[in-house]
Every structure is written in structure tokens, then in C-alpha cells.
Design an enzyme around this catalytic site. Sequence first.
Site, short mmCIF file in Angstrom:
data_model
loop_
_atom_site.label_atom_id
_atom_site.label_comp_id
_atom_site.label_asym_id
_atom_site.label_seq_id
_atom_site.Cartn_x
_atom_site.Cartn_y
_atom_site.Cartn_z
N ASN A 9 0.86 -1.29 0.18
CA ASN A 9 0.01 0.07 -0.09
C ASN A 9 1.20 0.82 0.17
O ASN A 9 1.49 1.84 1.11
CB ASN A 9 -0.97 -0.15 1.48
CG ASN A 9 -1.66 1.63 1.10
OD1 ASN A 9 -1.74 1.88 0.26
ND2 ASN A 9 -2.38 1.56 2.84
N LYS A 11 0.13 4.53 -0.36
CA LYS A 11 -0.91 5.53 0.35
C LYS A 11 -0.06 5.88 -0.87
O LYS A 11 -0.34 6.24 -1.83
CB LYS A 11 0.21 5.93 1.52
CG LYS A 11 0.16 4.05 2.43
CD LYS A 11 -0.35 4.91 3.64
CE LYS A 11 -0.10 3.36 4.34
NZ LYS A 11 0.23 3.26 6.31
N HIS A 95 -9.14 0.90 5.26
CA HIS A 95 -8.28 0.95 5.85
C HIS A 95 -7.63 2.74 6.81
O HIS A 95 -9.16 3.05 6.73
CB HIS A 95 -6.43 1.80 4.74
CG HIS A 95 -5.73 1.95 5.15
ND1 HIS A 95 -4.81 3.21 6.35
CD2 HIS A 95 -4.58 1.05 5.14
CE1 HIS A 95 -3.36 2.21 6.26
NE2 HIS A 95 -3.40 1.41 5.68
N GLU A 97 -6.32 4.84 8.07
CA GLU A 97 -6.32 6.49 7.55
C GLU A 97 -7.04 6.53 6.92
O GLU A 97 -7.45 7.99 7.61
CB GLU A 97 -5.03 6.32 6.68
CG GLU A 97 -3.36 6.36 7.06
CD GLU A 97 -2.30 5.80 6.20
OE1 GLU A 97 -2.31 5.69 5.66
OE2 GLU A 97 -1.77 5.05 7.49
N GLU A 167 -4.82 -4.63 10.57
CA GLU A 167 -4.17 -3.55 10.89
C GLU A 167 -3.45 -3.30 12.18
O GLU A 167 -4.82 -2.54 12.09
CB GLU A 167 -3.55 -2.68 9.90
CG GLU A 167 -3.45 -3.15 8.42
CD GLU A 167 -3.03 -2.53 7.52
OE1 GLU A 167 -1.94 -2.63 6.77
OE2 GLU A 167 -3.45 -1.21 7.55
N GLY A 173 3.49 2.58 10.54
CA GLY A 173 4.31 4.00 10.28
C GLY A 173 5.22 3.99 11.76
O GLY A 173 5.80 5.23 11.36
N SER A 213 4.10 -1.84 10.55
CA SER A 213 5.62 -1.81 9.92
C SER A 213 6.16 -3.49 9.70
O SER A 213 6.91 -3.96 10.71
CB SER A 213 6.81 -2.13 11.65
OG SER A 213 5.74 -0.52 12.21
N GLY A 234 3.38 -1.14 4.17
CA GLY A 234 3.44 0.26 3.70
C GLY A 234 4.74 0.77 3.20
O GLY A 234 5.34 0.11 2.23
N GLY A 235 5.57 1.11 4.39
CA GLY A 235 6.57 1.83 4.28
C GLY A 235 7.88 1.18 3.00
O GLY A 235 8.02 1.85 2.21
#
Length: 255
Positions: A9, A11, A95, A97, A167, A173, A213, A234-235
Site C-alpha cells: 500500500n 499511500k 484502511h 487512515e 492492521e 508507520g 511495520s 506500507g513503508g
Amino acid sequence: MRNLLIAGNWKMNHTAAATETFCRELRARGLEGKRPDILLCPPFTSIGTMVSLLKGSPVHVGGQNLHQQDKGAFTGEISAAMLREAGCSHVLIGHSERRQYFHEDDAGVNAKTRKALENGLTPVICIGETREEREKGVTNAVIKTQLSGALAGFAVGEIRKMLIAYEPVWAIGTGLTATPEQAQEVHRYIRKLLSEIAGAETAQLLRILYGGSAKPDNAAELLSEADIDGLLIGGASLKAEDFFRIIEIADTINK
Ligand code: 13P
């Protein structure tokens, strides 16, 4: 059995130009023959670039959100049909967020999931508790409310087409990964709920991804847990090298 799924993802990261660089590098590393299913969810403006550059590769492309209406005066939104036309096969829904910053609720998640299925998109329904909820000991109650809200009114045949992503909000994050045991405990609970909602056979078929993470360093131990069927990253999905490394790790897991 449930084949592992490695999903990214992005983002609000990567322009179309950066997407092109990523896709060329990922392809050059050699995806063919890798066992896990692979999904990437870039920003809307990068979908076209990704679809054309990864054409013929095993990578599926997904949206990060959709609107629950077919069309109309909804400035800034995107429809399921638009995602399909752009080449998406999947879409993230609910999600954390989206829930936190755009006030999405379980009823909206339910409506979006219906719209995704109507248009042949695989919904990836995201659920998870905040740090306060975990500390208060209400993680299971939150998961139950979110999951039952998302799945309310769906037939078993429809539920079988879905993916669930757990999640924990406190792990997103932050560098704070849930331990494999913490994640497995919630995944097992989600599968139990799925069994109550849709029957044991469906619960065994559905894939439950972990997100928060996840990275090359912890992928193997997370993916080794019995009820963790993939990762939503994500990251660590933003660099082709890291994302590919996780695909390679998943390729080695036998369970
Ligand atoms: P991070 O991997 O950056 O923690 O993000 C997880 C996530 O939200 C994926 O949807």
C-alpha cells in the site's frame, strides 16, 4: 491451502515517474516463478503507469479506496468501474487512515465492499484497533464490530471473494510491529469470527493479511504463523529492493 499474498500500500507516495522507476526495477529482479501472490496499490495517478509496465507479470494492481456510488457529484472521489477500467483487480477498503482522517465507518465500508464486488474487484477489508483500545483490553470487541459491520448482509459466496487485513493502528508507520504472537492471536480470532459468520469451510479459505511495520527483517516470522496468510506493507513496499526481498522471503515459507 491458502497461498500467501504479499501486498503493498503505497499511500500518498510515488509520482508516476517514480512508479516507472520502481516497476522497471521490480521486473528486472525477476518475479516469474515466485510462489506468493503479489498486489500493489499505488496512488490513482500511478495506476495506469503501473498496469502498463507490469503487464504480463504476476503483479496485481489495486486502488486504495473507492466511492460507494456508481457516479455523480462526488468531487475528488473515484468509482469501482473507473478502477476496473484502469486495470485494477483489487481495492483497499476501510484502511485506518481512511477511518481516522476521512471519517469512514463500518456502514461505509460495507457499502464500498458491495460496490467493489458488484464491479468484479476483490475487496481488501482493513480492520484493527488503536493503541488506546488495545490498552483498554477491547481489541477483540473492536475487531468483532468492524468485521461484522463490514460483512453484514453478504452471502457466503460473496464473502469468499474477500480478503481481510488486520492492521493494528498502533503498529502502522511507527516501527512498532505487533509480535508474531500478538498478530497470530488476533488473526486466529478473526478466523473464528469468520467461521461464525460464514461457516468453517469459508473461514479456512479466506486469507487474512497482517499490516503494520512489516519489513524484510520481520516478514519470515510473521508469515510463519498459522493464521497469517500474507502482508499488507506500507513503508517497506516503496522501494523495489525491500518489496522484492519480502516476496523472496514469502517464497521460502512452507506451511
Ligand atoms: P507501514 O508498513 O508503513 O507500517 O504501513 C502499514 C499499512 O498501513 C499498510 O496498509
